[in-house]
Write an enzyme that holds these catalytic residues in place. Structure first.
Site, PDB file in Angstrom:
ATOM      1  N   ASP A 184       0.868  -1.174   0.000  1.00 34.76           N
ATOM      2  CA  ASP A 184       0.000   0.000   0.000  1.00 34.76           C
ATOM      3  C   ASP A 184       0.905   1.223   0.000  1.00 34.76           C
ATOM      4  OD1 ASP A 184      -1.814   2.042   0.477  1.00 34.76           O
ATOM      5  OD2 ASP A 184      -2.307   1.399   2.507  1.00 34.76           O
ATOM      6  N   GLU A 222      -0.082  10.743   1.439  1.00 32.52           N
ATOM      7  CA  GLU A 222      -1.481  10.296   1.387  1.00 32.52           C
ATOM      8  C   GLU A 222      -1.952   9.833   2.749  1.00 32.52           C
ATOM      9  OE1 GLU A 222      -4.815   7.344   0.830  1.00 32.52           O
ATOM     10  OE2 GLU A 222      -2.830   7.064   1.731  1.00 32.52           O
ATOM     11  N   HIS A 275      -1.686  -1.973   6.081  1.00 37.14           N
ATOM     12  CA  HIS A 275      -0.959  -1.203   7.104  1.00 37.14           C
ATOM     13  C   HIS A 275      -0.235  -2.104   8.098  1.00 37.14           C
ATOM     14  CE1 HIS A 275      -3.157   2.940   6.595  1.00 37.14           C
ATOM     15  NE2 HIS A 275      -2.758   2.416   5.447  1.00 37.14           N
TER      16      HIS A 275
END
Length: 346
Positions: free
Chosen positions: A178, A209, A316
């Site tokens: 990610d 981001e 994450h």
């Protein structure tokens, strides 16, 4: 066509490039060096975004921007204790349950490896199930106070110390998939478009981001696209998840449908998948998308915004998982959209 081996190598290089939000310089340089294979008109802007421009704006078709973010979640040094342990805070959304005993890299005056302190179960007593607050955790880098202070400063970034690895069934695992897999899918699309004349478009690998889509704001303001796609990741189904809220590995990109996105654009992406026989899934959201697309649609004069997401497990964490097939399907969709889909976008 780019081979599986090539795209895995690109993804490996991107995944293992350090780039915690706010400290993306290393990852940005890796992306920029790859981007130079496709356009000479590429650079890093004042915000730290990697920008690549292709072709010219034309009056007869909308101008497109394709974005994937280059930053990753991580940690930041907050202080050093008298015993030489390093206190830290989170950068982006981190589940503190996974931090205990994690191997990390502290990006101080030189790279230092350490481990997040963990109390052995033999000594934890009645607190065995207790999850510490992040501010109560610390990293052991094997240093005393004076040595730690000479090498580490508050504000230094900390990344997970994880290697990119191939799994069975054409899946891979690693840190920062990610959204480095999104960036890799953009490179896959650019490879497919080599020597093909296309309308003008801009590629952006945006920063911060994970801190509120900050790089996307400045990039969209400068590029002024008519259409902007956020190429990101979304949740792939795994044990314990709510199945209807998730995509599935190997079933293709997840095309976003939301009141905050352009439905005409979402429908166009779906039509391309059907016409070109590209597997796809839909991702229905009832408001904002928590992607850079939320910034695109309200930037300056606004634009048509959409999302194309690669399904990913264990978001994450240091051990995210994707399937290479989905990366390639996403690249094919992007290439087809650039070649002709935007000419008829309404």
């Amino acid at each position: 066509c780019i081979r599986d081996r090539d795209i895995k190598e690109i993804l490996s290089d991107l995944s293992q490039a350090y780039g915690v939000s706010g400290s993306e310089g290393n990852a940005a340089e890796v992306a920029l060096n790859i981007l130079r294979n496709y356009t000479a008109n590429c650079y890093i802007d004042k915000s730290g975004n990697v920008i690549g421009e292709f072709g010219e704006r034309r009056a007869d078709c909308p101008y497109l921007m394709i974005d994937s973010h280059i930053d990753q979640v991580g940690l930041i040094v907050t202080s050093i204790t008298e015993k030489g342990f390093i206190r830290f805070g989170n950068v982006g959304g981190i589940d503190r349950r996974l931090l205990s005993a994690q191997s990390v890299i502290i990006h101080g005056r030189k790279k230092l490896r350490g481990a997040v302190c963990s109390v052995p179960p033999h000594l934890s007593g009645g607190d065995r199930d207790k999850v510490l607050k992040i501010e109560d955790m610390a990293i052991d880098a094997g240093l005393d106070y004076e040595k730690a202070k000479s090498l580490i400063s508050p504000g230094d970034a900390i990344s997970f110390d994880t290697r990119f690895r191939e799994l069975l069934n054409n899946e891979v695992t690693g840190c920062a998939l990610d959204d480095r897999c999104g960036a890799a899918s953009v490179f896959y699309a650019l490879e497919l478009l080599k020597d093909i004349e296309t309308p003008g478009f801009t590629v952006v690998f945006s920063v911060q981001e994970e801190l509120g889509e900050r790089g996307a704001k400045t990039a969209a303001f400068n590029v002024e696209p008519d259409i902007a796609l956020a190429v990101d990741v979304s949740f792939a189904y795994t044990q314990g998840d709510c199945e209807y809220k998730c995509g599935k590995l190997g079933m293709g990109p997840m095309i976003g449908i939301s009141p905050s996105l352009s439905r005409a654009l979402s429908d166009k992406l779906i039509d391309i998948c059907k016409d070109k026989e590209i597997p796809y899934q839909t991702e229905v959201m009832n408001g904002l998308t928590s992607t850079n697309a939320d910034q695109f649609s309200v930037n300056k004069n606004g634009c048509m915004a959409g999302t194309v997401s690669i399904p990913l497990k264990y978001m994450h964490t240091p051990s995210e998982i994707i399937k290479i097939d989905d990366l390639e399907y996403t690249g094919r969709l992007l290439a087809e959209f650039i070649k002709g889909g935007i000419l008829n976008a309404e």
